[in-house]
Design an enzyme around this catalytic site. Structure first.
Site, short mmCIF file in Angstrom:
data_model
loop_
_atom_site.label_atom_id
_atom_site.label_comp_id
_atom_site.label_asym_id
_atom_site.label_seq_id
_atom_site.Cartn_x
_atom_site.Cartn_y
_atom_site.Cartn_z
N CYS A 14 13.68 11.39 6.37
CA CYS A 14 13.56 11.10 7.81
C CYS A 14 14.85 11.32 8.57
CB CYS A 14 13.10 9.66 7.99
SG CYS A 14 14.15 8.49 7.10
N LYS A 45 0.88 -1.17 0.00
CA LYS A 45 0.00 0.00 0.00
C LYS A 45 0.92 1.22 0.00
CE LYS A 45 -1.76 3.00 2.03
NZ LYS A 45 -1.52 4.43 1.69
N GLU A 102 9.59 2.10 10.84
CA GLU A 102 10.66 3.08 10.53
C GLU A 102 9.98 4.44 10.54
OE1 GLU A 102 13.76 2.60 10.17
OE2 GLU A 102 13.97 0.47 9.76
N GLU A 137 9.42 17.14 14.43
CA GLU A 137 9.87 16.90 13.05
C GLU A 137 9.10 17.85 12.12
OE1 GLU A 137 8.67 13.30 10.93
OE2 GLU A 137 10.77 13.02 10.39
P1 NAD Z 1 2.39 9.06 6.95
O1 NAD Z 1 2.65 8.34 8.22
O2 NAD Z 1 1.33 10.07 6.91
O3 NAD Z 1 2.01 8.00 5.80
C1 NAD Z 1 2.86 6.91 5.48
C2 NAD Z 1 2.02 5.79 4.89
O4 NAD Z 1 1.17 5.26 5.91
C3 NAD Z 1 1.08 6.21 3.77
O5 NAD Z 1 1.01 5.15 2.85
C4 NAD Z 1 -0.25 6.41 4.48
O6 NAD Z 1 -1.36 6.26 3.63
C5 NAD Z 1 -0.19 5.30 5.51
N1 NAD Z 1 -0.92 5.53 6.76
C6 NAD Z 1 -1.08 6.70 7.43
N2 NAD Z 1 -1.77 6.48 8.58
C7 NAD Z 1 -2.01 5.15 8.65
C8 NAD Z 1 -2.67 4.31 9.60
N3 NAD Z 1 -3.20 4.80 10.71
N4 NAD Z 1 -2.73 2.98 9.34
C9 NAD Z 1 -2.16 2.47 8.22
N5 NAD Z 1 -1.56 3.21 7.28
C10 NAD Z 1 -1.47 4.55 7.49
O7 NAD Z 1 3.81 9.64 6.50
P2 NAD Z 1 4.18 10.49 5.19
O8 NAD Z 1 3.70 11.88 5.39
O9 NAD Z 1 3.77 9.75 3.96
O10 NAD Z 1 5.79 10.43 5.26
C11 NAD Z 1 6.53 11.28 6.04
C12 NAD Z 1 6.93 10.62 7.34
O11 NAD Z 1 7.64 9.40 7.07
C13 NAD Z 1 7.90 11.45 8.15
O12 NAD Z 1 7.52 11.43 9.50
C14 NAD Z 1 9.24 10.75 7.97
O13 NAD Z 1 10.16 10.95 9.00
C15 NAD Z 1 8.82 9.34 7.85
N6 NAD Z 1 9.86 8.54 7.14
C16 NAD Z 1 10.62 7.67 7.87
C17 NAD Z 1 11.63 6.94 7.24
C18 NAD Z 1 12.47 5.95 8.01
O14 NAD Z 1 13.10 5.10 7.39
N7 NAD Z 1 12.52 6.02 9.32
C19 NAD Z 1 11.86 7.11 5.88
C20 NAD Z 1 11.07 8.03 5.16
C21 NAD Z 1 10.06 8.73 5.82
#
Ligand code: NAD
Length: 481
Positions: A286, A178, A252, A386
């Site tokens: 991130c 997804k 992550e 963040e």
């Molecule tokens: P997000 O958490 O809003 O969404 C990430 C994914 O999760 C999307 O596919 C979204 O549709 C899905 N999602 C959101 N809420 C959910 C839930 N309750 N249940 C299941 N799925 C859900 O994050 P974003 O805005 O897409 O990405 C940015 C974030 O990702 C930042 O906080 C960044 O630090 C983090 N990030 C972490 C890493 C790492 O390796 N640690 C790498 C890249 C990004």
């Protein structure tokens, strides 16, 4: 296929073929560089999720029955198929999330190398081992966990899916992906590459949609493990649901990492890392080192040096190879980042360069100028939360102990950086940082080493030689002599 078709898919990729989605709801896609519509994707519902999880379940036994070395052969073919489509993927990701094309090209040349690296780990996935014990022997089996849900963010969609998909497949798991709504179109290219590699039908499936779709996938009883990259907020919700069902989970999550410049730092050597380590992809990474800690005696010099470097950065059209800073991914991120700049100024930080106003000449698109805030304290929100945008803060420190204490005064613990002309001295400082990975004079992280977060930055590790372990369940059959 024309853009009209490829940018408006009505099918999901399930069971080895495109199938009409059950859901008729759509999520519009917007080009962040122009604010023009790109197309739209299926906002998958519980039925779509169920069909995909069942397809993965049906394919599970056949895939698990292959030897790890046979599965590794498929990963090598998938790497070749992705390599052939690297330019197409780069263009598509740049269109969707606004990452400069040079960066997406670098990503998509690295992704096939990652699949090949994971393929090289096949002999670490030992299906059965016989251990002699005091009372007899024990047969230790490594079994694939079962159906894995891969949920990814938009900032590095292919790489962040790949580092889950490859070890999951190697371990013998089948998968439902997804992707983030913003970057779903490139996931179809990945599924086509999976088919071109000859990976059996149903081993890899795709459901698109937003948060609700992700939540339905996490909650589905047929999913045995969730591999998630995204925000800490979503990680908490996913972790709670997985705990309720005792599902395996890897998280992550976010970061607020510190870059410590030691007093002997060579600023010219540090210059490329201002963009590469502190503000990659306009800070939408991130592990970005968004809190700079500078020795007090060189504070003014370092503030000026970084401001000067930021002022020379080309901001604009991400399809141009000269662009260093593209737009932020969407309107929500734009609002969030500009509001954090205002919060920082309200808290008493001083603006050195950048700010919440639009960069000159960029009236459309979600552009924010690279911004440097000085005279911050570590308790300010801009130093604790963040931001995920091109906003750096810079704080002075008197002693290395103080720098380490500031770096560690964070709920997060994803990464860190230490910059110095003395590699061993910097390494000694790196050892004291509470984070999963710390770069010394670099932020080019090797795929051969584990990556993941301390504290609220996550649970579990990806990459590195033991990556497949996260997708394996151990079973011991102990036998009397
Ligand atoms: P997000 O958490 O809003 O969404 C990430 C994914 O999760 C999307 O596919 C979204 O549709 C899905 N999602 C959101 N809420 C959910 C839930 N309750 N249940 C299941 N799925 C859900 O994050 P974003 O805005 O897409 O990405 C940015 C974030 O990702 C930042 O906080 C960044 O630090 C983090 N990030 C972490 C890493 C790492 O390796 N640690 C790498 C890249 C990004």
């Amino acid at each position: 296929m024309t853009d009209e078709n490829t940018h408006n898919p009505t099918d999901l990729y399930i069971g080895g073929r495109l199938q009409a989605a059950h859901s008729t709801a759509r999520i519009p896609l917007v080009n962040p560089a122009t604010e023009e519509p790109i197309g739209s994707i299926v906002d998958g519902d519980e039925v779509d999720v169920d069909v995909a999880v069942r397809a993965a379940g049906t394919a599970a036994d056949g895939w698990a029955a292959l030897a790890p070395a046979e599965r590794a052969q498929y990963l090598l073919k998938l790497a070749d198929a992705l390599e052939e489509r690297a330019e197409e993927l780069s263009q598509l990701v740049t269109l969707q999330n606004g990452t400069p094309i040079n960066v997406t090209r670098a990503h998509h040349s690295a992704v096939p190398r990652e699949y090949r690296y994971f393929a090289s780990l096949a002999d670490r996935v030992i299906p059965e081992e016989l251990i002699t014990t005091a009372g007899g022997d024990a047969l230790v089996r490594r079994l694939p966990i079962g159906v894995v849900a891969i949920i990814a963010p938009w900032n590095g969609p292919q790489a962040l899916v790949g580092r889950k998909l490859a070890p999951a497949l190697l371990a013998g798991c089948t998968v439902v992906i997804k992707p983030a709504a913003e970057t779903s179109l490139d996931a179809y290219v990945l599924l086509e590459a999976v088919a071109a590699a000859g990976i059996p039908d149903g081993v890899v499936n795709l459901v698109t949609g937003g948060r609700e779709t992700g939540a339905a996938l996490v909650a589905h009883r047929g999913v045995r493990k969730v591999a998630f990259t995204g925000s800490t907020r979503a990680g908490v919700a996913i972790g709670e649901e997985c705990a309720r069902q005792f599902k395996r989970v890897t998280l992550e999550l976010g970061g607020k990492s510190a870059g410590i410049l030691l007093d002997d730092v060579d600023l010219e050597a540090f210059r490329p890392w201002i963009f590469g380590a502190c503000l990659p992809q306009s800070g939408q990474v991130c592990r970005a080192l968004t809190r700079i800690l500078a020795p007090a005696a060189r504070y003014e010099e370092i503030v000026s040096f970084i401001a000067d470097a930021l002022s020379s950065a080309t901001i604009g059209d991400p399809t141009q190879t000269t662009t260093l800073f593209g737009p932020l991914v969407n309107a929500t991120q734009y609002e969030r980042v500009t509001s954090y700049i205002r919060i920082g100024l309200d808290e008493g930080a001083k603006l050195v360069i950048g700010g919440a106003e639009r960069p000159e000449g960029l009236d459309r698109g979600y552009y924010v100028s690279p911004t440097l805030l000085r005279d911050v304290t570590n308790d300010m929100r801009v130093n604790q939360e963040e931001i995920f945008g091109p906003v750096l803060t810079i704080m002075p420190y008197e002693t290395v102990d103080e720098a380490v204490a500031i770096a560690n005064d964070s709920e997060y613990g994803l990464s860190g950086g230490v910059f110095s002309t003395d590699r061993e001295r910097a390494t000694a400082v790196a050892r004291r940082i509470e984070a999963g990975s710390i770069g010394v004079n670099t932020s080019a992280m090797p795929m051969e080493a584990p990556f993941g977060g301390f504290k609220k930055s996550g649970i579990g590790r990806e990459m590195g030689p033991n990556a497949a372990d996260a997708y394996l369940e151990y079973q011991t059959i102990y036998r009397a002599r």
